[in-house]
Design an enzyme around this catalytic site. Structure first.
Site, PDB file in Angstrom:
ATOM      1  N   SER A  76     -11.122  -0.164   0.025  1.00  0.00           N
ATOM      2  CA  SER A  76      -9.823  -0.826   0.141  1.00  0.00           C
ATOM      3  C   SER A  76      -9.709  -2.118  -0.648  1.00  0.00           C
ATOM      4  O   SER A  76      -8.620  -2.487  -1.059  1.00  0.00           O
ATOM      5  CB  SER A  76      -9.512  -1.091   1.610  1.00  0.00           C
ATOM      6  OG  SER A  76     -10.519  -1.877   2.200  1.00  0.00           O
ATOM      7  N   GLU A 123     -16.103   5.035   2.985  1.00  0.00           N
ATOM      8  CA  GLU A 123     -14.688   5.247   2.662  1.00  0.00           C
ATOM      9  C   GLU A 123     -14.594   6.156   1.451  1.00  0.00           C
ATOM     10  O   GLU A 123     -15.543   6.248   0.670  1.00  0.00           O
ATOM     11  CB  GLU A 123     -14.018   3.903   2.347  1.00  0.00           C
ATOM     12  CG  GLU A 123     -13.918   3.012   3.553  1.00  0.00           C
ATOM     13  CD  GLU A 123     -13.242   1.675   3.264  1.00  0.00           C
ATOM     14  OE1 GLU A 123     -12.416   1.576   2.333  1.00  0.00           O
ATOM     15  OE2 GLU A 123     -13.555   0.729   3.991  1.00  0.00           O
ATOM     16  N   LYS A 180      -0.223   4.211   4.169  1.00  0.00           N
ATOM     17  CA  LYS A 180      -0.369   3.901   2.745  1.00  0.00           C
ATOM     18  C   LYS A 180       0.334   4.990   1.927  1.00  0.00           C
ATOM     19  O   LYS A 180       1.541   4.947   1.767  1.00  0.00           O
ATOM     20  CB  LYS A 180      -1.849   3.715   2.440  1.00  0.00           C
ATOM     21  CG  LYS A 180      -2.400   2.554   3.302  1.00  0.00           C
ATOM     22  CD  LYS A 180      -3.863   2.520   3.369  1.00  0.00           C
ATOM     23  CE  LYS A 180      -4.458   1.399   4.149  1.00  0.00           C
ATOM     24  NZ  LYS A 180      -4.097   0.959   5.409  1.00  0.00           N
ATOM     25  N   ASP A 240     -13.611   7.694   5.786  1.00  0.00           N
ATOM     26  CA  ASP A 240     -12.280   7.134   6.009  1.00  0.00           C
ATOM     27  C   ASP A 240     -11.578   7.145   4.647  1.00  0.00           C
ATOM     28  O   ASP A 240     -11.942   6.390   3.751  1.00  0.00           O
ATOM     29  CB  ASP A 240     -12.443   5.701   6.550  1.00  0.00           C
ATOM     30  CG  ASP A 240     -11.126   4.969   6.653  1.00  0.00           C
ATOM     31  OD1 ASP A 240     -10.109   5.454   6.125  1.00  0.00           O
ATOM     32  OD2 ASP A 240     -11.119   3.872   7.253  1.00  0.00           O
ATOM     33  N   HIS A 272      -7.183   5.228   1.642  1.00  0.00           N
ATOM     34  CA  HIS A 272      -6.541   4.903   0.364  1.00  0.00           C
ATOM     35  C   HIS A 272      -6.523   6.058  -0.625  1.00  0.00           C
ATOM     36  O   HIS A 272      -5.977   5.926  -1.716  1.00  0.00           O
ATOM     37  CB  HIS A 272      -7.204   3.674  -0.259  1.00  0.00           C
ATOM     38  CG  HIS A 272      -7.063   2.471   0.616  1.00  0.00           C
ATOM     39  ND1 HIS A 272      -5.961   1.653   0.573  1.00  0.00           N
ATOM     40  CD2 HIS A 272      -7.848   1.984   1.604  1.00  0.00           C
ATOM     41  CE1 HIS A 272      -6.084   0.706   1.483  1.00  0.00           C
ATOM     42  NE2 HIS A 272      -7.223   0.889   2.123  1.00  0.00           N
ATOM     43  N   ASN A 286       0.825  -1.218   0.000  1.00  0.00           N
ATOM     44  CA  ASN A 286       0.000   0.000   0.000  1.00  0.00           C
ATOM     45  C   ASN A 286       0.855   1.262   0.000  1.00  0.00           C
ATOM     46  O   ASN A 286       0.335   2.364   0.184  1.00  0.00           O
ATOM     47  CB  ASN A 286      -0.888   0.043   1.245  1.00  0.00           C
ATOM     48  CG  ASN A 286      -1.964  -1.020   1.211  1.00  0.00           C
ATOM     49  OD1 ASN A 286      -2.397  -1.435   0.147  1.00  0.00           O
ATOM     50  ND2 ASN A 286      -2.384  -1.473   2.377  1.00  0.00           N
ATOM     51  N   HIS A 305     -14.543  -0.649   5.846  1.00  0.00           N
ATOM     52  CA  HIS A 305     -13.437  -1.407   6.439  1.00  0.00           C
ATOM     53  C   HIS A 305     -13.829  -2.039   7.788  1.00  0.00           C
ATOM     54  O   HIS A 305     -14.638  -1.491   8.534  1.00  0.00           O
ATOM     55  CB  HIS A 305     -12.258  -0.448   6.655  1.00  0.00           C
ATOM     56  CG  HIS A 305     -10.993  -1.150   7.036  1.00  0.00           C
ATOM     57  ND1 HIS A 305     -10.487  -1.132   8.318  1.00  0.00           N
ATOM     58  CD2 HIS A 305     -10.142  -1.899   6.310  1.00  0.00           C
ATOM     59  CE1 HIS A 305      -9.362  -1.829   8.348  1.00  0.00           C
ATOM     60  NE2 HIS A 305      -9.128  -2.305   7.148  1.00  0.00           N
TER      61      HIS A 305
HETATM   62  N1  PMP Z   1      -9.350   2.111   7.020  1.00  0.00           N
HETATM   63  C1  PMP Z   1      -9.167   1.505   5.842  1.00  0.00           C
HETATM   64  C2  PMP Z   1     -10.117   1.807   4.737  1.00  0.00           C
HETATM   65  C3  PMP Z   1      -8.104   0.617   5.661  1.00  0.00           C
HETATM   66  O1  PMP Z   1      -7.936   0.007   4.487  1.00  0.00           O
HETATM   67  C4  PMP Z   1      -7.232   0.380   6.736  1.00  0.00           C
HETATM   68  C5  PMP Z   1      -6.031  -0.535   6.630  1.00  0.00           C
HETATM   69  N2  PMP Z   1      -6.037  -1.516   5.747  1.00  0.00           N
HETATM   70  C6  PMP Z   1      -7.481   1.000   7.953  1.00  0.00           C
HETATM   71  C7  PMP Z   1      -8.531   1.877   8.059  1.00  0.00           C
HETATM   72  C8  PMP Z   1      -6.621   0.758   9.135  1.00  0.00           C
HETATM   73  O2  PMP Z   1      -5.540   1.631   9.102  1.00  0.00           O
HETATM   74  P1  PMP Z   1      -4.190   1.259   9.845  1.00  0.00           P
HETATM   75  O3  PMP Z   1      -3.483   0.283   8.966  1.00  0.00           O
HETATM   76  O4  PMP Z   1      -3.490   2.564   9.988  1.00  0.00           O
HETATM   77  O5  PMP Z   1      -4.584   0.653  11.162  1.00  0.00           O
END
Ligand code: PMP
Length: 385
Positions: A179, A175, A236, A204, A207, A47, A133
């Protein structure tokens, strides 16, 4: 049933569904190449979209930060763990994204859990995109508020759910860039549906941040939407780790009172905050633009080439390019074949994604070269037959 049986049964169920997860210890995992077992693979699983995890300025900033502040923060931000490095980074993030305040968290997972558990109470309702997520959905289902999920990116379904009777407050959760699918939420319409019903929106943008929008300001900026709560993560596009919540003055003050992940947890090392400042500087600069442009041209090359194969392209214009293959066994077989041919690709299976949609989650980064994309396609072509 004994404890041992409970554990054994759960593992056996995963194994028989070809869904057992395992980790591989790699010697080098971020960047163009991944090294493991004395072999080098082209890395299509990272990522680190902008290739910043090994950027010399950012590495140096972390080293200098460690020399100045030590390697750990020494405590929660509410005790002694909030340094001027944290404060300056919060101010820089708020300035960049044009919010009154930013609050740092140790990870995106913690930020999502913190904000949802601190805000949501018994009579409230969370209305979340079905594909949100795990950190969001888990926090939502553990919270005392009720949770309704709307069909992925379906604003009319969202509106219908919001219109159901609710005596408390409503929070819409989605989001920026999804993801596992790489598609983008219709944020303006979602925000409009929320606002007309006095609901708040949490986006969120794990990405999208750093990777899209002017100066890398992400999906919300690109769609000219300002959610009441914006979560950005730094593992990321930033190439580092950690997260922040962007919000109003009063919400920040509220979270400082009630977000237990902030109050009862050691804050991020100040040296990491220094590295994040350096990463933000690159992201906002002309160099950041060049990195984003290169990534976009690689994405276009990949999509044009996949279009000429039997694989189905997902609706994604971003670095996440999933190839949905359906069954777990086929996804695993493909991932293994690719690995034998020198391409490191991860098979993502349920429960991370819906049943029957196992996929290869390919990620492109600006560290790739055009010939890497060509090689991936060649190997995919052979493996898909
Ligand atoms: N939100 C999303 C959309 C994610 O894809 C991820 C991690 N894959 C997270 C939150 C979690 O973030 P972190 O890796 O900083 O814990």
């Amino acid at each position: 049933m004994t404890w041992q049986q409970k554990i054994d049964d759960a593992l056996a169920a995963r194994r028989s569904a070809d869904a057992l997860r395992r980790r591989d210890a790699v010697t080098q995992g971020a960047g163009r190449w991944l090294e493991a077992d004395n072999q080098r693979y082209l890395n299509f699983s990272s990522n680190d979209y902008l290739g910043l995890s090994h950027h010399p300025h950012i590495v140096r900033a972390w080293q200098q930060g460690a020399a100045r502040f030590g390697v750990g923060s020494g405590g929660s931000g509410h005790v002694s763990g909030y340094s001027i490095a944290h404060q300056q980074l919060e101010e820089a993030l708020a300035d960049w994204l044009e919010y009154p305040r930013a609050l740092l968290f140790i990870s995106g997972f913690a930020a999502n859990q913190a904000v949802i558990t601190a805000l949501m109470a018994k009579d409230d309702r969370i209305v979340a995109d079905r594909l949100s997520h795990a950190s969001l959905l888990e926090a939502a289902s553990l919270s005392p508020a009720s949770l309704r999920r709307f069909t992925h990116n379906d604003v009319s379904h969202l509106a219908r759910l919001l219109d159901g009777p609710c005596s408390g407050q409503q929070l819409v959760v989605t989001e920026g860039v999804f993801s596992m699918d790489g598609d983008i939420a219709p944020l303006a319409k979602i925000h409009q549906a929320a606002r007309t019903r006095n609901a708040w929106l949490l986006v969120d943008d794990a990405h999208g941040i750093g990777v899209s929008g002017k100066e890398g300001r992400g999906s919300c900026w690109q769609q000219q939407v300002k959610p009441e709560l914006l979560v950005v993560t730094f593992g990321k596009g930033f190439g580092v780790g950690g997260a922040a919540i962007l919000c109003s003055e009063s919400v920040a003050d509220y979270l400082l009172q009630f977000a237990r992940h902030l109050i009862y947890s050691t804050s991020m090392p100040p040296a990491q905050a220094m590295a994040l400042q350096a990463s933000l500087a690159v992201i906002r600069s002309a160099e950041g633009d060049a990195r984003r442009e290169k990534l976009n041209s690689l994405i276009q090359r990949f999509r044009a080439a996949v279009d000429r194969t039997d694989f189905a392209l997902a609706e994604s214009a971003c670095a996440i390019q999933p190839l949905i293959v359906g069954e777990n066994t086929r996804a695993l077989r493909l991932a293994n074949t690719l690995r034998r041919q020198g391409c490191w690709v991860t098979a993502i299976r349920p429960p991370t994604v819906p049943a029957g949609t196992a996929r290869l989650r390919l990620t492109l980064t600006q560290d790739h070269e055009p010939e890497d994309i060509d090689r991936l396609l060649e190997v995919l072509h052979g493996a898909g037959q």
